[in-house]
Design an enzyme around this catalytic site. Structure first.
Site, mmCIF file in Angstrom:
data_model
loop_
_atom_site.group_PDB
_atom_site.id
_atom_site.type_symbol
_atom_site.label_atom_id
_atom_site.label_comp_id
_atom_site.label_asym_id
_atom_site.label_seq_id
_atom_site.Cartn_x
_atom_site.Cartn_y
_atom_site.Cartn_z
ATOM 1 N N CYS A 76 -3.582 -12.557 -10.130
ATOM 2 C CA CYS A 76 -3.564 -13.275 -8.855
ATOM 3 C C CYS A 76 -5.013 -13.608 -8.478
ATOM 4 C CB CYS A 76 -2.920 -12.364 -7.800
ATOM 5 S SG CYS A 76 -2.483 -13.160 -6.276
ATOM 6 N N HIS A 77 -5.265 -14.850 -8.070
ATOM 7 C CA HIS A 77 -6.625 -15.273 -7.716
ATOM 8 C C HIS A 77 -7.060 -14.638 -6.389
ATOM 9 C CE1 HIS A 77 -5.525 -18.478 -10.545
ATOM 10 N NE2 HIS A 77 -6.819 -18.560 -10.770
ATOM 11 N N MET A 113 1.982 -15.263 -2.488
ATOM 12 C CA MET A 113 1.900 -13.835 -2.821
ATOM 13 C C MET A 113 1.224 -13.043 -1.707
ATOM 14 S SD MET A 113 3.674 -13.729 -5.436
ATOM 15 C CE MET A 113 3.571 -11.967 -5.499
ATOM 16 N N ASP A 128 6.421 4.588 6.418
ATOM 17 C CA ASP A 128 5.526 5.738 6.341
ATOM 18 C C ASP A 128 5.369 6.422 7.692
ATOM 19 O OD1 ASP A 128 3.599 7.483 5.044
ATOM 20 O OD2 ASP A 128 2.073 6.378 6.162
#
Length: 159
Positions: A76-77, A113, A128
Site C-alpha cells: 500500500c502506498h 484502504m 477493546d
C-alpha cells in the site's frame, strides 16, 4: 488473462508504479459496525464507561490508523492525506455503533484502504475499551461505501 498489478514479471510482489498517473482529488467513505449488548451500549452512548470517552479515543484511533495504513497493508502506498474524519451512528434498537470514516487527498492513488482501515480500527478500539463489560460484541459490515476520483471515477455501494 490480465497481468497481476502487484507481481513483477518473475511473479515477485512489488509496489505498483504510480509515477505516471496524474494527481486528482480522491475521496473514500467506509464503514464498520459493532454490535454490543444492552449494558455496554448504554454505558457507551451515555458516556458512563469506566475507561472514559470511548468515542473520542476510537475517533483518534481511526484517524491514526488511516495515517499508518501503508505500515499495515503490504504494498500500500504511503499517502499525504489532506482530511480524515471518523463519525459514529448509533442504533439503539439493535445496540449497534457504526463508525463512518472519510479520507481525502489530492494524489495519484485512491484512499479506499485508508478509509476501510480507519473504520475498522475505530470499531476495534470500541471493542477493546468495552470488552470488560461485554466480550460477546461482534464487528460486522466493514465495507467501502463510496469512492470518487481517479481514472475509474466514482463508485457507490447500492442500497
Amino acid at each position: 488473462m490480465s497481468e497481476f498489478t502487484h507481481l513483477n514479471e518473475r511473479g515477485e510482489a512489488h509496489m505498483v508504479d504510480i509515477s505516471g498517473k496524474a494527481p486528482s482529488k480522491r475521496v473514500a467513505l467506509a464503514q464498520s459496525s459493532i454490535q454490543l449488548g444492552e449494558e455496554a451500549y448504554t454505558l457507551l452512548v451515555e458516556g458512563k464507561h469506566k475507561k472514559g470517552d470511548v468515542f473520542a479515543v476510537a475517533r483518534i484511533a481511526g484517524i491514526q490508523a488511516a495515517k499508518r495504513c501503508s505500515d499495515l497493508i503490504p504494498l500500500c502506498h504511503p499517502l499525504m492525506l489532506s482530511k480524515v474524519s471518523v463519525d459514529f451512528d448509533k442504533d439503539g434498537d439493535t445496540h449497534t455503533i457504526t463508525a463512518i470514516a472519510r479520507c481525502e487527498l489530492e494524489g495519484k492513488t485512491g484512499v479506499e484502504m485508508e478509509a476501510l482501515t480507519a473504520a475498522s480500527v475505530a470499531t476495534l478500539t470500541i471493542y477493546d475499551m468495552c470488552k470488560a463489560v461485554d466480550k460477546g460484541m461482534r464487528i460486522v459490515n466493514t465495507e467501502l461505501l463510496e469512492k470518487h476520483g481517479g481514472k475509474s471515477g466514482s463508485w457507490a455501494r447500492e442500497g
